[in-house]
Structure formats: C-alpha cells, structure tokens
Design a protein around this motif. Sequence first.
Motif, PDB file in Angstrom:
ATOM      1  N   VAL A  22     -14.726 -30.504  18.535  1.00 55.67           N
ATOM      2  CA  VAL A  22     -13.903 -29.996  19.389  1.00 55.67           C
ATOM      3  C   VAL A  22     -12.752 -29.187  18.568  1.00 55.67           C
ATOM      4  O   VAL A  22     -12.347 -28.046  19.112  1.00 55.67           O
ATOM      5  CB  VAL A  22     -13.080 -31.230  20.287  1.00 55.67           C
ATOM      6  CG1 VAL A  22     -12.106 -30.527  21.157  1.00 55.67           C
ATOM      7  CG2 VAL A  22     -14.137 -31.772  21.199  1.00 55.67           C
ATOM      8  N   ASP A  23     -12.198 -29.679  17.548  1.00 54.30           N
ATOM      9  CA  ASP A  23     -11.396 -28.747  16.806  1.00 54.30           C
ATOM     10  C   ASP A  23     -11.963 -27.560  16.187  1.00 54.30           C
ATOM     11  O   ASP A  23     -10.970 -26.447  16.492  1.00 54.30           O
ATOM     12  CB  ASP A  23     -11.049 -29.700  15.531  1.00 54.30           C
ATOM     13  CG  ASP A  23     -10.137 -30.982  16.105  1.00 54.30           C
ATOM     14  OD1 ASP A  23      -9.573 -30.811  16.763  1.00 54.30           O
ATOM     15  OD2 ASP A  23     -10.011 -31.993  15.035  1.00 54.30           O
ATOM     16  N   ALA A  24     -13.056 -27.405  15.868  1.00 52.36           N
ATOM     17  CA  ALA A  24     -13.702 -26.225  15.448  1.00 52.36           C
ATOM     18  C   ALA A  24     -13.700 -25.367  16.737  1.00 52.36           C
ATOM     19  O   ALA A  24     -13.671 -23.988  16.327  1.00 52.36           O
ATOM     20  CB  ALA A  24     -15.297 -26.456  15.067  1.00 52.36           C
ATOM     21  N   GLY A  25     -13.817 -25.935  17.827  1.00 54.54           N
ATOM     22  CA  GLY A  25     -14.059 -24.905  18.947  1.00 54.54           C
ATOM     23  C   GLY A  25     -12.853 -24.323  19.640  1.00 54.54           C
ATOM     24  O   GLY A  25     -12.639 -23.541  20.448  1.00 54.54           O
ATOM     25  N   LEU A  26     -11.595 -24.937  19.040  1.00 54.30           N
ATOM     26  CA  LEU A  26     -10.216 -24.716  19.631  1.00 54.30           C
ATOM     27  C   LEU A  26      -9.764 -23.114  19.593  1.00 54.30           C
ATOM     28  O   LEU A  26      -9.278 -22.457  20.446  1.00 54.30           O
ATOM     29  CB  LEU A  26      -9.103 -25.591  18.999  1.00 54.30           C
ATOM     30  CG  LEU A  26      -9.013 -27.071  19.851  1.00 54.30           C
ATOM     31  CD1 LEU A  26      -8.225 -27.795  19.015  1.00 54.30           C
ATOM     32  CD2 LEU A  26      -8.867 -26.801  21.211  1.00 54.30           C
ATOM     33  N   PRO A  27     -10.114 -22.585  18.505  1.00 55.66           N
ATOM     34  CA  PRO A  27      -9.670 -21.110  18.369  1.00 55.66           C
ATOM     35  C   PRO A  27     -10.195 -20.408  19.237  1.00 55.66           C
ATOM     36  O   PRO A  27      -9.714 -19.313  19.834  1.00 55.66           O
ATOM     37  CB  PRO A  27     -10.167 -20.965  16.851  1.00 55.66           C
ATOM     38  CG  PRO A  27     -10.085 -22.198  16.194  1.00 55.66           C
ATOM     39  CD  PRO A  27     -10.641 -23.134  16.995  1.00 55.66           C
ATOM     40  N   ARG A  66     -10.289 -17.086  24.555  1.00 53.17           N
ATOM     41  CA  ARG A  66     -10.799 -16.806  25.893  1.00 53.17           C
ATOM     42  C   ARG A  66      -9.952 -17.371  26.946  1.00 53.17           C
ATOM     43  O   ARG A  66     -10.335 -17.295  28.110  1.00 53.17           O
ATOM     44  CB  ARG A  66     -12.190 -17.170  25.900  1.00 53.17           C
ATOM     45  CG  ARG A  66     -13.250 -16.685  24.965  1.00 53.17           C
ATOM     46  CD  ARG A  66     -14.821 -17.011  25.455  1.00 53.17           C
ATOM     47  NE  ARG A  66     -14.967 -16.988  26.742  1.00 53.17           N
ATOM     48  CZ  ARG A  66     -15.397 -15.517  27.222  1.00 53.17           C
ATOM     49  NH1 ARG A  66     -15.563 -14.444  26.435  1.00 53.17           N
ATOM     50  NH2 ARG A  66     -15.892 -15.403  28.408  1.00 53.17           N
ATOM     51  N   GLY A  67      -8.835 -17.798  26.540  1.00 52.54           N
ATOM     52  CA  GLY A  67      -8.022 -18.307  27.606  1.00 52.54           C
ATOM     53  C   GLY A  67      -8.534 -19.705  28.270  1.00 52.54           C
ATOM     54  O   GLY A  67      -8.104 -20.130  29.467  1.00 52.54           O
ATOM     55  N   ASN A  68      -9.144 -20.528  27.664  1.00 53.67           N
ATOM     56  CA  ASN A  68      -9.771 -21.932  28.082  1.00 53.67           C
ATOM     57  C   ASN A  68      -8.890 -23.296  27.815  1.00 53.67           C
ATOM     58  O   ASN A  68      -8.405 -22.982  26.561  1.00 53.67           O
ATOM     59  CB  ASN A  68     -11.297 -22.106  27.878  1.00 53.67           C
ATOM     60  CG  ASN A  68     -12.011 -21.092  28.448  1.00 53.67           C
ATOM     61  OD1 ASN A  68     -11.703 -20.586  29.267  1.00 53.67           O
ATOM     62  ND2 ASN A  68     -13.041 -20.392  27.637  1.00 53.67           N
ATOM     63  N   THR A  69      -9.086 -24.289  28.382  1.00 58.16           N
ATOM     64  CA  THR A  69      -8.590 -25.334  27.939  1.00 58.16           C
ATOM     65  C   THR A  69      -9.758 -26.337  27.608  1.00 58.16           C
ATOM     66  O   THR A  69     -10.761 -26.362  28.375  1.00 58.16           O
ATOM     67  CB  THR A  69      -8.153 -26.299  29.360  1.00 58.16           C
ATOM     68  OG1 THR A  69      -7.067 -25.569  29.511  1.00 58.16           O
ATOM     69  CG2 THR A  69      -7.588 -27.566  28.891  1.00 58.16           C
ATOM     70  N   LEU A  70     -10.001 -26.720  26.323  1.00 54.20           N
ATOM     71  CA  LEU A  70     -10.980 -27.642  25.787  1.00 54.20           C
ATOM     72  C   LEU A  70     -10.361 -29.106  25.442  1.00 54.20           C
ATOM     73  O   LEU A  70      -9.686 -29.286  24.867  1.00 54.20           O
ATOM     74  CB  LEU A  70     -11.541 -26.927  24.467  1.00 54.20           C
ATOM     75  CG  LEU A  70     -12.407 -27.875  23.524  1.00 54.20           C
ATOM     76  CD1 LEU A  70     -13.787 -27.746  24.355  1.00 54.20           C
ATOM     77  CD2 LEU A  70     -12.714 -27.207  22.312  1.00 54.20           C
ATOM     78  N   SER A 113      -5.711 -33.215  25.241  1.00 56.28           N
ATOM     79  CA  SER A 113      -5.834 -31.815  25.683  1.00 56.28           C
ATOM     80  C   SER A 113      -5.432 -30.932  24.878  1.00 56.28           C
ATOM     81  O   SER A 113      -4.268 -31.030  24.478  1.00 56.28           O
ATOM     82  CB  SER A 113      -5.234 -31.792  27.104  1.00 56.28           C
ATOM     83  OG  SER A 113      -5.305 -30.739  27.844  1.00 56.28           O
ATOM     84  N   MET A 114      -6.282 -29.802  24.564  1.00 58.89           N
ATOM     85  CA  MET A 114      -5.842 -28.687  23.692  1.00 58.89           C
ATOM     86  C   MET A 114      -5.638 -27.466  24.739  1.00 58.89           C
ATOM     87  O   MET A 114      -6.986 -26.943  24.979  1.00 58.89           O
ATOM     88  CB  MET A 114      -6.899 -28.570  22.578  1.00 58.89           C
ATOM     89  CG  MET A 114      -7.152 -29.873  21.955  1.00 58.89           C
ATOM     90  SD  MET A 114      -5.946 -30.509  20.829  1.00 58.89           S
ATOM     91  CE  MET A 114      -6.656 -32.135  20.169  1.00 58.89           C
ATOM     92  N   GLU A 115      -4.775 -26.991  24.855  1.00 57.10           N
ATOM     93  CA  GLU A 115      -4.461 -25.750  25.783  1.00 57.10           C
ATOM     94  C   GLU A 115      -4.069 -24.747  24.898  1.00 57.10           C
ATOM     95  O   GLU A 115      -3.668 -24.453  23.870  1.00 57.10           O
ATOM     96  CB  GLU A 115      -3.389 -26.071  26.683  1.00 57.10           C
ATOM     97  CG  GLU A 115      -3.598 -27.257  27.728  1.00 57.10           C
ATOM     98  CD  GLU A 115      -2.699 -27.320  28.701  1.00 57.10           C
ATOM     99  OE1 GLU A 115      -1.395 -26.590  28.680  1.00 57.10           O
ATOM    100  OE2 GLU A 115      -2.684 -28.369  29.594  1.00 57.10           O
ATOM    101  N   ALA A 116      -4.443 -23.513  25.378  1.00 59.15           N
ATOM    102  CA  ALA A 116      -4.366 -22.295  24.730  1.00 59.15           C
ATOM    103  C   ALA A 116      -2.904 -22.130  24.754  1.00 59.15           C
ATOM    104  O   ALA A 116      -2.081 -22.343  25.692  1.00 59.15           O
ATOM    105  CB  ALA A 116      -4.831 -21.046  25.516  1.00 59.15           C
TER     106      ALA A 116
END
Length: 673
Positions: A508-513, A518-522, A670-673
Amino acid sequence: MNTGSPARTAALLISLLAAVMAGLALLIAAPAVLAEPEASVPGLEWLVLVPLFALAEVVVIHLPTQRNAHGHTMREIPAVLGLTFLAPQQYVTAYVVGAVLALVLAARMRGVKLAFNAAMFALEAALGALVYHAILQGGDPLSMTGWLAVLLAVLVTDLMSAGAVTAAISLTEGVFDGEVLHEALRSGSVAAFINTCVALLFATLVLVQPSALPLLGVVIVLLVMGYRVYISLARGHARTHLLYRFVDRTASAGTPEEIIGIVVREAADLMHAERAYLVELVGDQQVRCTAYADGSLRTESLELPEPRTWWWSAFEKGVVRYEAPRGHGQREDPAPAVEPAVLSAPRDGLAAPLRTAEPTRYVLVVCDRSFEKETFGTEDVQVFEALAAHAGVAVERARSVNDLEELAEELKGARDTALAASEAKSMFLANMSHEIRTPLTTVLAAGELLEETPLDEMQAKLLNRMRRSGGLLLSLVENLLDFSRIEAGHAQLQQVEFDLHAMVKDIVDAGLPRARQRGNTLDWVIDPLVPRTVIGDRTRVVQVLSNLVDNALKFTANGRVHVEVGAAVVAGSRAVQFEVSDTGIGIDEKDQASIFEAFRQVDGSATRHYAGTGLGLAICKQLTDLMGGNMTVAGQLGVGSTFTFQLPLAVPAKPSAVVATTPPSVGRASMEA
C-alpha cells in the motif's frame, strides 16, 4: 485361401468312419450268416418290420429335433419286435433297409451322409443283436431275462448311435461337440426306456392278445405328440441360450470386423445352417460379403448380377424365406455354381436386414439347413429376426466405438500438435525476453547515467520519456518471462515464513505516490483473525497483490481503491482472502469470464486509452492457481470492480520473529491525496 479343403477333409474322414463301422458290422454279423445261411432269407415278419423301421425313421426326420434327433426316436419299437421275431441276420437287414429307405424317400439323402447313416444303422443292428442273443441264450423273450436282454441291447444301440453322430459332427466342424452325447445320455436314455417298454407291451400283445393291438396305437400317437412338445420346449431353451451367448460375445468384442465374424458364426450355429453371410451394400452394384462356410471365414467384394438374388428384397421387405423347388429326382446337394455361393440359389434360406441408425446397409443370410429337415419354419423366422435385431445393435455399437476411437486419435494428434506449438511459443517468448532484456537494461542504465549529466529542458523531457517507455518495456519483458515459465511448468514456489501484515502495508505504501498522482484514496484493513506470520511464497503473493493494486489505480481516477485482508476456508482448510476493490471504470459482466485470458483486455477503447499488454491478470490467475488458491472478479461497468483471491497460507507451529520495516496496524488506515 482354399475354402473347399476343410470340407473335403471332413468328407474324407466321415467316409473312413463309415467304412470302419460297416466293416465292424460285417465282422459281427458274418458268423451268424455263415452258420445259418437259410435264416438270412427274408420272410413275412421281415416284410412287415421293414416298413416299421422306415416309419420310425420318418418320425425322426419330421420331429423338430435338430442335431439330437437320434435321442428321441421311435426306432426302439421295431427294434424290439425285430429282436423278438426275427433271426439276427434278418434283423440287421430289416433295420438297415427300412431306415435307409426312409432317408432316401423322406429326407432325399444322398452321398456321404447316406453312406454314413447306412453304416451306422448296420453297426447298431449288429451290436444290438449280438448283445440280445448273448444274454437270452435261446430263452423265453417275454421272461425277465428277455426283458433285460432287450433293455441292454437298446442301450448299446443308443450309445453307438450317439457316439457315431458325435464323431461325425466333430469331424465336420473341426471341434469336439459333446452336446449330442450329453443329450443321448440324459433325455435320450429315458426316451429309449419308455419306447422299449411300449415295444415289449406290443410284442406281448402280438403273442398273447393280438386283438388288443389297436389300443396300443393310441399310446404310440400320444407318445409321438409328447415327444414333439418336449423337443419343441427343449429347442426353445437351447435357442434362448444361444441368443444369450450371442449377445454376450458381441458385447465383449471390439472392432466391427470382430463383431461381423461373431455374427456370421453364431447365425450359422443358432440356425443350424451350413452357410451364413453378412452382406454389406457399398454401392448400387457392389456389395461386401463376409461368408462363413465349412468352418472358415472370408470377406470379398462382389458385383451384383441382374436380376437380383433372392435375398435382395430383404433390404426393403424385412425377413425373407426361400425354398427351392424339389422333385423326386433332385439331388440333395446342388451342383457347384459358377458365381459365388451367396449369389446362388440354395436349397433353403433366410435373409433379414440389420436395423441400424443409418438406412439399412446390411443383410444377414443363412442357407441350407443341416442335421434336420431341410426347410426353415415359422418359429425359425421369428428367432432369426430377433438374431438380426441383436446383430444390428452390435454392429452399430461397434461402428460407433470405432468412430469414437478414430476421433480420439485425431484429437490426440491435435492435442500433441497444440502442446508442441505451445511449447515452441513459450520457448520463443522466453528466449526473446532474455534477448530483449539484456540490451534494454543497458539502455536504462545509460539513461540513469545520462540523467546525472547537465541537460537542457528538451533533453530532460526526452530522457524522462525514454525512461518511462523503457520501464514499461522492461515490465512487459518480465511479464513475458513469468508467463512462459508458468506455461512451461518451470515456475518454482518457495515456502518461507514472512510477516503478512508488513507485506500488505509495504504494498500500500508503494502505491501511495501513484494514488496521489491520480487523485485517488488508497486505504487498507486487515482482519484481526488473520495471523501475522504465515508460510508461503512471499515473492509471488507480493506480485499478485501489487499487480491488482496497480490495476485498480490505473483504471480509477478521482476515486477510491480499497485493500482488505480477511480469513477464509479453501477445500476445508484455513486460508487468507485478499480483496482489492475500486470505483473505476468497472468491467462488463460479459467480459468478466474472459478477463483472465492471456493478452486479453476489456475492449478497444480501453486498449487505446490505457496502456498494457493483457498479461498481468493472466499471470495473477495462474500464480494463484499454482499456489493452490483461486481468483474471481465482480463488478459493474462504470461502477467499479472487485478482485478477490484466496490462498491456503499455513501458520507455523512456533512463529519466528519477522522483522517488518514498519509495524503494521490491524485497524483502518486512510491515505488521501
């Protein structure tokens, strides 16, 4: 192949047997003739008994007894009278002359068969007379000694008859047939005893009360009728047994050729015919005929003559019965025909079509009745029709099995060709991927070195594009390598302990950037019931989960991507369930079944708008299956999609310490842009 040779050999052996029996009869009767020549002159009793012997043999001919005719005869009645009232010399001649006359007039018998039967009658009569007079010794024929002498003489006569007929049948067919001997010992002996008792009563009435003889005629008529009923029932039982045997043998046969051979052999045996044929229509003027005659089997192709033969109408009319016109001067065996025997007119015959799924192509034919009266009756027609029906089923089954075997061979060849092509494709992909990856790695390394040098704005832009395209190309090459390894069965799995919670957080951390870009919440969540330490192939699990997260981010803009890990059960064992859901473009239900196929993408517009090769999901599915799990997809077009996969990850008995880069949380992050 010389098919006439076995018949000539059998005829020669039967002729030799007849000569031996005639010689033995002459040796037995000669002393009495030489001792009392005047006793050999026929008298009134002789003239009366000759027609009785003929009448008894006519009864044999017209009883439906088939091959065991001698076992149920009326011959004992004139035999007892002859032994009682005739000298031995007269008895032998009356026995032979009367029986031979019946064969010539009623059965139209000629040739080797007639000679054999005449010799057999002579030996029977000579042995019977020898036994009778040896026991009686000139005593009273109506005494207990006389009755015992008659019974033993009749028993010897019947055994002699059974042995001779058994030998003749065995020589004709080339194999010992004990059915005749068994029937004579079983029911034939009983019939002989009954007939002998009736004959003794007849002889007693002649000597004591001749006026009561007409009443004895009623007993004889009832006896003949009883024999007919019993023999008809016995014949039905025997035919039922033969039909069961035919069904059993055809069921165990394999090829159509083997089935056809069994059909013609069993048809000849069941119908007691000298010849049997199975005719297959292959053209308007062409047939293929499998013939069974003289103990041999052969197949040949024939041209049909004009007009058609007698069995041709069976193709349209069903069962056909044929009987040649007979005159008093007609020979029993017609002269050999120039054309093949199946195209000649027989003495008598039956023909029936074989009903199959296709239009009728086969006709079963039997010709020339043997070992009984020479025509086929109504009951024979019914039995033959049932036989043809069973034969049609057997031939149709064999043809279907043969077609399936040929199809299986074709499919096996196609499968081998496809496997070879697949192996060649996998080898090509692996080799090409290796060949491409080496210079591509060099290009990317050169780009990294070039980035450290002074660059203007245009050069930096071109370099960034080169690195991005190179990265995509390298990813494609890696996917091709993975795909080819899995298809070739060369993919290896490792079983090591790893921290599942830390692994999910790292992915998940690798996909946060990329999510922020793309303006997504992961976000992600792990069920507290999921163990932290598990055993499995961490590299492959990371590959599958990372690919699903990357796909969700790629096809989602300004939305949400959610990763959830929970407990599950696979094949009755504990497992871990991974679920990646998004609010992206989604997948239509009609495309969900094929989304895991190699080089497959959702549609043309997606292919143009989103970069990719269509290998990622195929590799994820294959890796999941390889690890003993399963993967599914759900969702709606325009709403989003959810990918779920379950893996049977074992829990170690004593979990070892696993070092994680960041302590994972089992709660919600929750990791938000």
